[in-house]
Design a protein around this motif. Structure first.
Motif, PDB file in Angstrom:
ATOM      1  N   ASN A  77       0.851  -1.181   0.000  1.00  0.00           N
ATOM      2  CA  ASN A  77       0.000   0.000   0.000  1.00  0.00           C
ATOM      3  C   ASN A  77       0.894   1.241   0.000  1.00  0.00           C
ATOM      4  O   ASN A  77       1.461   1.618   1.020  1.00  0.00           O
ATOM      5  CB  ASN A  77      -0.917  -0.004   1.222  1.00  0.00           C
ATOM      6  N   PHE A 116      -0.102   4.351  -0.773  1.00  0.00           N
ATOM      7  CA  PHE A 116      -0.811   5.607  -0.516  1.00  0.00           C
ATOM      8  C   PHE A 116      -0.367   6.307   0.765  1.00  0.00           C
ATOM      9  O   PHE A 116      -0.317   7.541   0.787  1.00  0.00           O
ATOM     10  CB  PHE A 116      -2.323   5.390  -0.553  1.00  0.00           C
ATOM     11  N   VAL A 173       2.388   8.962   0.124  1.00  0.00           N
ATOM     12  CA  VAL A 173       2.147  10.152  -0.706  1.00  0.00           C
ATOM     13  C   VAL A 173       2.331  11.463   0.060  1.00  0.00           C
ATOM     14  O   VAL A 173       3.030  12.356  -0.432  1.00  0.00           O
ATOM     15  CB  VAL A 173       0.771  10.070  -1.400  1.00  0.00           C
ATOM     16  N   HIS A 230       0.285  10.253  -8.746  1.00  0.00           N
ATOM     17  CA  HIS A 230      -0.811   9.322  -8.999  1.00  0.00           C
ATOM     18  C   HIS A 230      -0.249   7.907  -8.979  1.00  0.00           C
ATOM     19  O   HIS A 230       0.832   7.655  -9.525  1.00  0.00           O
ATOM     20  CB  HIS A 230      -1.480   9.601 -10.342  1.00  0.00           C
ATOM     21  N   GLN A 277       2.880  -1.826  -9.395  1.00  0.00           N
ATOM     22  CA  GLN A 277       2.347  -0.490  -9.142  1.00  0.00           C
ATOM     23  C   GLN A 277       3.244   0.533  -9.834  1.00  0.00           C
ATOM     24  O   GLN A 277       4.458   0.410  -9.818  1.00  0.00           O
ATOM     25  CB  GLN A 277       2.290  -0.221  -7.644  1.00  0.00           C
TER      26      GLN A 277
END
Length: 152
Positions: A54, A56, A59, A100, A109
């Protein structure tokens, strides 16, 4: 007359090649006006992460690092971005960094970065951002792997 820009090697320099196109080409094909790239550029690059994790939560930290690298020119970039929008009559993505995360065809990813920066600093900034991302990624996911190994 159109001038060619070397985008593939990340240099953003004019190659010296020019082309003259008939006006009808402008009605049948999309045309991107990259004239503003003399001083500032939207620099895009990606980092592929083959192992699923993960990303995210990384970020905000990487965005903060990018903003630190861009702090010395961010005010000028915002003004220049606004000026280009008004002059060209188009909406641009903005001067702030954009990150993004998508997935590739085989499940990897792909982290897409876009920064609005001085043309001559684009590759230098990319290098620093890649370095920061790898350090943050390694710190986060090596700690998690060490914790899992300790509980086993």
């Amino acid at each position: 007359m159109i001038q060619e820009i070397d985008l593939h090697h990340g240099q953003y320099h004019y190659t010296g090649k020019t082309a003259t196109l008939p006006n009808s080409m402008f009605f049948t094909y999309p045309v991107k006006n990259l004239n503003f790239m003399k001083r500032y550029v939207y620099h895009n690059f990606t980092i592929v992460v083959p192992k699923f994790a993960n990303l995210f939560p990384l970020v905000p930290t990487i965005t903060e690092k990018i903003e630190e690298h861009c702090a010395y020119f961010s005010d000028v970039a915002k003004r220049y971005n606004t000026m280009i929008e008004k002059h060209a009559g188009v909406d641009l993505p903005g001067a702030e960094p954009h990150i993004h995360i998508t997935s590739g065809p085989t499940g990897e990813q792909v982290v897409h970065f876009m920064i609005f920066c001085p043309t001559d600093k684009a590759l230098h900034l990319e290098h620093h951002i890649r370095e920061d991302f790898m350090e943050i990624y390694e710190e986060k996911f090596l700690e998690d792997e060490e914790k899992k190994a300790a509980t086993i």
